[in-house]
Motif scaffolding. Structure first.
Motif, PDB file in Angstrom:
ATOM      1  N   PRO A 116      22.307  65.782  64.967  1.00 51.36           N
ATOM      2  CA  PRO A 116      22.947  66.801  64.127  1.00 51.36           C
ATOM      3  C   PRO A 116      22.327  68.190  64.319  1.00 51.36           C
ATOM      4  CG  PRO A 116      21.876  65.079  62.794  1.00 51.36           C
ATOM      5  CD  PRO A 116      21.495  64.845  64.211  1.00 51.36           C
ATOM      6  N   SER A 117      23.094  69.222  63.963  1.00 52.39           N
ATOM      7  CA  SER A 117      22.519  70.577  63.946  1.00 52.39           C
ATOM      8  C   SER A 117      21.914  70.800  62.569  1.00 52.39           C
ATOM      9  CB  SER A 117      23.596  71.643  64.136  1.00 52.39           C
ATOM     10  OG  SER A 117      24.473  71.246  65.131  1.00 52.39           O
ATOM     11  N   ILE A 118      20.773  71.467  62.532  1.00 47.27           N
ATOM     12  CA  ILE A 118      20.136  71.781  61.248  1.00 47.27           C
ATOM     13  C   ILE A 118      19.888  73.275  61.184  1.00 47.27           C
ATOM     14  CG2 ILE A 118      18.078  71.420  59.818  1.00 47.27           C
ATOM     15  CD1 ILE A 118      17.995  68.607  61.105  1.00 47.27           C
ATOM     16  N   VAL A 119      20.407  73.896  60.116  1.00 42.93           N
ATOM     17  CA  VAL A 119      20.286  75.335  59.954  1.00 42.93           C
ATOM     18  C   VAL A 119      19.563  75.595  58.638  1.00 42.93           C
ATOM     19  CG1 VAL A 119      21.618  77.488  59.863  1.00 42.93           C
ATOM     20  CG2 VAL A 119      22.552  75.508  61.066  1.00 42.93           C
ATOM     21  N   PRO A 120      18.490  76.401  58.626  1.00 42.28           N
ATOM     22  CA  PRO A 120      17.808  76.652  57.350  1.00 42.28           C
ATOM     23  C   PRO A 120      18.696  77.453  56.401  1.00 42.28           C
ATOM     24  CG  PRO A 120      16.763  77.860  59.173  1.00 42.28           C
ATOM     25  CD  PRO A 120      17.881  77.076  59.764  1.00 42.28           C
ATOM     26  N   LEU A 121      18.659  77.123  55.122  1.00 42.76           N
ATOM     27  CA  LEU A 121      19.393  77.903  54.123  1.00 42.76           C
ATOM     28  C   LEU A 121      18.520  79.065  53.661  1.00 42.76           C
ATOM     29  CD1 LEU A 121      21.116  75.310  51.745  1.00 42.76           C
ATOM     30  CD2 LEU A 121      22.047  76.493  53.729  1.00 42.76           C
ATOM     31  N   ALA A 122      19.149  80.106  53.086  1.00 43.15           N
ATOM     32  CA  ALA A 122      18.391  81.227  52.542  1.00 43.15           C
ATOM     33  C   ALA A 122      17.476  80.722  51.411  1.00 43.15           C
ATOM     34  CB  ALA A 122      19.350  82.304  52.035  1.00 43.15           C
ATOM     35  N   LYS A 123      17.940  79.694  50.709  1.00 42.24           N
ATOM     36  CA  LYS A 123      17.126  79.120  49.624  1.00 42.24           C
ATOM     37  C   LYS A 123      15.957  78.329  50.225  1.00 42.24           C
ATOM     38  CE  LYS A 123      17.801  75.866  45.767  1.00 42.24           C
ATOM     39  NZ  LYS A 123      17.299  76.531  44.585  1.00 42.24           N
ATOM     40  N   GLU A 124      14.777  78.693  49.882  1.00 44.83           N
ATOM     41  CA  GLU A 124      13.526  78.091  50.400  1.00 44.83           C
ATOM     42  C   GLU A 124      13.523  76.569  50.250  1.00 44.83           C
ATOM     43  OE1 GLU A 124       9.557  78.880  51.913  1.00 44.83           O
ATOM     44  OE2 GLU A 124      11.023  80.395  51.315  1.00 44.83           O
ATOM     45  N   GLY A 125      13.139  75.849  51.297  1.00 46.69           N
ATOM     46  CA  GLY A 125      12.991  74.393  51.205  1.00 46.69           C
ATOM     47  C   GLY A 125      14.287  73.612  51.411  1.00 46.69           C
ATOM     48  N   TRP A 126      15.369  74.300  51.718  1.00 43.17           N
ATOM     49  CA  TRP A 126      16.670  73.637  51.896  1.00 43.17           C
ATOM     50  C   TRP A 126      17.231  73.912  53.283  1.00 43.17           C
ATOM     51  CZ3 TRP A 126      19.983  70.824  48.468  1.00 43.17           C
ATOM     52  CH2 TRP A 126      19.369  70.526  47.247  1.00 43.17           C
ATOM     53  N   SER A 127      18.026  72.944  53.794  1.00 42.64           N
ATOM     54  CA  SER A 127      18.700  73.136  55.079  1.00 42.64           C
ATOM     55  C   SER A 127      20.158  72.703  54.971  1.00 42.64           C
ATOM     56  CB  SER A 127      18.038  72.298  56.175  1.00 42.64           C
ATOM     57  OG  SER A 127      16.715  72.744  56.380  1.00 42.64           O
ATOM     58  N   SER A 128      20.940  73.193  55.901  1.00 42.31           N
ATOM     59  CA  SER A 128      22.319  72.742  56.038  1.00 42.31           C
ATOM     60  C   SER A 128      22.368  71.869  57.287  1.00 42.31           C
ATOM     61  CB  SER A 128      23.237  73.957  56.184  1.00 42.31           C
ATOM     62  OG  SER A 128      24.487  73.543  56.625  1.00 42.31           O
ATOM     63  N   LEU A 129      23.064  70.744  57.185  1.00 38.39           N
ATOM     64  CA  LEU A 129      23.109  69.806  58.306  1.00 38.39           C
ATOM     65  C   LEU A 129      24.568  69.592  58.717  1.00 38.39           C
ATOM     66  CD1 LEU A 129      20.954  66.659  58.531  1.00 38.39           C
ATOM     67  CD2 LEU A 129      23.386  66.437  58.852  1.00 38.39           C
ATOM     68  N   HIS A 130      24.852  69.659  60.019  1.00 39.09           N
ATOM     69  CA  HIS A 130      26.224  69.485  60.527  1.00 39.09           C
ATOM     70  C   HIS A 130      26.239  68.286  61.462  1.00 39.09           C
ATOM     71  CE1 HIS A 130      26.962  74.140  60.243  1.00 39.09           C
ATOM     72  NE2 HIS A 130      26.246  73.684  59.242  1.00 39.09           N
ATOM     73  N   SER A 131      27.229  67.404  61.274  1.00 39.48           N
ATOM     74  CA  SER A 131      27.289  66.238  62.151  1.00 39.48           C
ATOM     75  C   SER A 131      28.725  65.699  62.231  1.00 39.48           C
ATOM     76  CB  SER A 131      26.330  65.155  61.634  1.00 39.48           C
ATOM     77  OG  SER A 131      26.176  64.147  62.601  1.00 39.48           O
ATOM     78  N   VAL A 132      28.889  64.576  62.943  1.00 37.04           N
ATOM     79  CA  VAL A 132      30.203  63.951  63.108  1.00 37.04           C
ATOM     80  C   VAL A 132      30.085  62.502  62.645  1.00 37.04           C
ATOM     81  CG1 VAL A 132      31.854  63.171  64.868  1.00 37.04           C
ATOM     82  CG2 VAL A 132      30.872  65.456  65.009  1.00 37.04           C
ATOM     83  N   VAL A 133      31.055  62.054  61.827  1.00 31.01           N
ATOM     84  CA  VAL A 133      31.004  60.654  61.369  1.00 31.01           C
ATOM     85  C   VAL A 133      32.315  59.939  61.687  1.00 31.01           C
ATOM     86  CG1 VAL A 133      29.356  61.055  59.494  1.00 31.01           C
ATOM     87  CG2 VAL A 133      31.801  61.217  59.009  1.00 31.01           C
ATOM     88  N   PRO A 134      32.218  58.633  62.017  1.00 31.79           N
ATOM     89  CA  PRO A 134      33.455  57.874  62.232  1.00 31.79           C
ATOM     90  C   PRO A 134      34.217  57.741  60.917  1.00 31.79           C
ATOM     91  CG  PRO A 134      31.522  56.662  63.041  1.00 31.79           C
ATOM     92  CD  PRO A 134      31.013  57.818  62.228  1.00 31.79           C
ATOM     93  N   GLU A 135      35.511  57.956  60.987  1.00 29.63           N
ATOM     94  CA  GLU A 135      36.370  57.866  59.807  1.00 29.63           C
ATOM     95  C   GLU A 135      36.174  56.541  59.068  1.00 29.63           C
ATOM     96  OE1 GLU A 135      40.257  59.556  59.068  1.00 29.63           O
ATOM     97  OE2 GLU A 135      38.852  59.186  57.437  1.00 29.63           O
ATOM     98  N   LYS A 136      36.064  55.442  59.837  1.00 23.92           N
ATOM     99  CA  LYS A 136      36.022  54.115  59.194  1.00 23.92           C
ATOM    100  C   LYS A 136      34.753  53.909  58.350  1.00 23.92           C
ATOM    101  CE  LYS A 136      34.318  51.501  63.242  1.00 23.92           C
ATOM    102  NZ  LYS A 136      32.907  51.782  62.999  1.00 23.92           N
ATOM    103  N   ASP A 137      33.674  54.607  58.685  1.00 19.01           N
ATOM    104  CA  ASP A 137      32.421  54.436  57.925  1.00 19.01           C
ATOM    105  C   ASP A 137      32.275  55.485  56.829  1.00 19.01           C
ATOM    106  OD1 ASP A 137      31.928  52.635  59.909  1.00 19.01           O
ATOM    107  OD2 ASP A 137      30.623  53.969  61.059  1.00 19.01           O
ATOM    108  N   PHE A 138      33.255  56.374  56.771  1.00 21.47           N
ATOM    109  CA  PHE A 138      33.128  57.585  56.002  1.00 21.47           C
ATOM    110  C   PHE A 138      32.703  57.398  54.535  1.00 21.47           C
ATOM    111  CE2 PHE A 138      35.319  60.670  53.320  1.00 21.47           C
ATOM    112  CZ  PHE A 138      34.602  61.786  53.686  1.00 21.47           C
ATOM    113  N   TRP A 139      33.469  56.608  53.768  1.00 26.77           N
ATOM    114  CA  TRP A 139      33.188  56.512  52.322  1.00 26.77           C
ATOM    115  C   TRP A 139      31.836  55.875  52.056  1.00 26.77           C
ATOM    116  CZ3 TRP A 139      35.317  59.720  49.307  1.00 26.77           C
ATOM    117  CH2 TRP A 139      36.616  60.178  49.565  1.00 26.77           C
TER     118      TRP A 139
END
Ligand code: PRT
Ligand code: ZN
Length: 285
Positions: free
Chosen positions: A238-261
């Protein structure tokens, strides 16, 4: 330049989905099914609109190079063509059905019975394999009314929701084959056409893969990121991008639809917040 000639159903259950699939692959068609032969302005393909029953023969003769038909039609027609790709839409099944009032106890029921169908080849193979002697009555449409008017004891026909059987007082007793739309191809295409077909199949797979996955974005405290990565490893990682809020990150990834819920539930447990789920249009891996 050579073009790959594609046969599509002129008007019917396969038409809209077939055109939609080509468009998702970047193959637009001007004019639509009103015309018999239509060229794509952006891909070396031309489309010929036909009745679905005629498509296997046209492809076998090389009048068209490929075509989209229901697998049921491909199997029934027994023409020397190959399945180049399974397309996953227009799913249905070919089944034997009998009047609701019959106490059905197994295939033996069909011995010495009369079965109405538009699929005599598939049915006769099935009966032979199971040593059943029945009379096949071939009709081209409205098969479901045959038992009601005394034309046959049973039917062998396409079933989807089952509501047609239900409203004709019939019940499905044996599923003989499952079907979906398939791309059929002439077994020996010229190299240039083969090349276009391969590019088309590559695009179809990218579209299909995309439909089976979702893009996911979420925020999480840094100390939970590692556990979350294990849940959604993505395509590579996944890509990880730091948030402006200290101690937090945003994470971007891809998930299979069937495992989603299932995954979403676990992510929430791990403290993920602001989860966004976005459809993917094309996916090339
Ligand atoms: O005019 P042309 O010959 O080109 O078309 P067609 O009338 O022969 O075919 P068409 O358009 O009805 O179907 C094309 C293809 O769609 C079939 O060959 C199947 O592969 C697929 N398909 C998927 C279906 C269905 N679902 C389906 N439900 N084809 C037909 N049906 C019929 C079924 O026979 C039943 O009588 O629809 C009726 C409703 O089904 P229920 O179970 O949902 O009530
Ligand atoms: Zn037809």
């Amino acid at each position: 330049m050579e073009k790959l000639r594609v046969a599509l159903q002129k008007s019917g259950r396969l038409s809209e989905k077939s055109i939609e699939l080509l468009e998702e692959c970047g193959v637009t068609l001007d004019g639509g099914p009103g015309r018999l032969l239509v060229s794509s302005p952006d891909f070396p393909v031309e489309v010929l609109y036909l009745r679905d029953d005629d498509i296997p023969q046209y492809v076998a003769d090389g009048v068209t190079d490929v075509g989209i038909v229901g697998e049921n039609v491909y199997v029934e027609k027994e023409k020397p063509v190959n399945i180049a790709e399974r397309l996953g839409f227009s799913r249905c099944r070919l089944s034997l059905a009998v009047p609701k009032s019959i106490e059905y106890e197994g295939l033996q029921y069909f011995n010495n019975k009369k079965i109405a169908t538009s699929y005599p080849n598939i049915l006769s193979h099935f009966l032979k394999e199971n040593n059943i002697q029945a009379e096949i009555h071939e009709i081209s449409g409205s098969v479901e009314i045959a038992p009601g008017i005394g034309l046959a004891d049973a039917i062998f026909d396409i079933v989807s929701s089952g509501s047609t059987l239900f409203s004709n007082n019939l019940k499905e007793v044996e599923v003989v084959m499952k079907s979906e739309a398939v791309l059929i191809a002439h077994p020996k295409l010229q190299p240039e056409k083969q090349h276009i077909l391969e590019e088309l199949i590559f695009r179809i797979r990218s579209v299909q893969k995309a439909k089976k996955h979702k893009y996911i974005l979420l925020n999480a405290p840094n100390d939970k990121i590692q556990e979350i990565i294990e849940l959604i490893p993505g395509m590579k990682s996944p890509s990880i991008v730091p948030l402006a809020k200290e101690g937090w990150s945003s994470l971007h990834s891809v998930v299979p639809e069937k495992d989603f819920w299932q995954i979403i539930g676990k992510l929430k447990e791990k403290g993920a917040q602001g989860i966004l789920v976005i459809p993917i249009e094309k996916m090339i891996v």
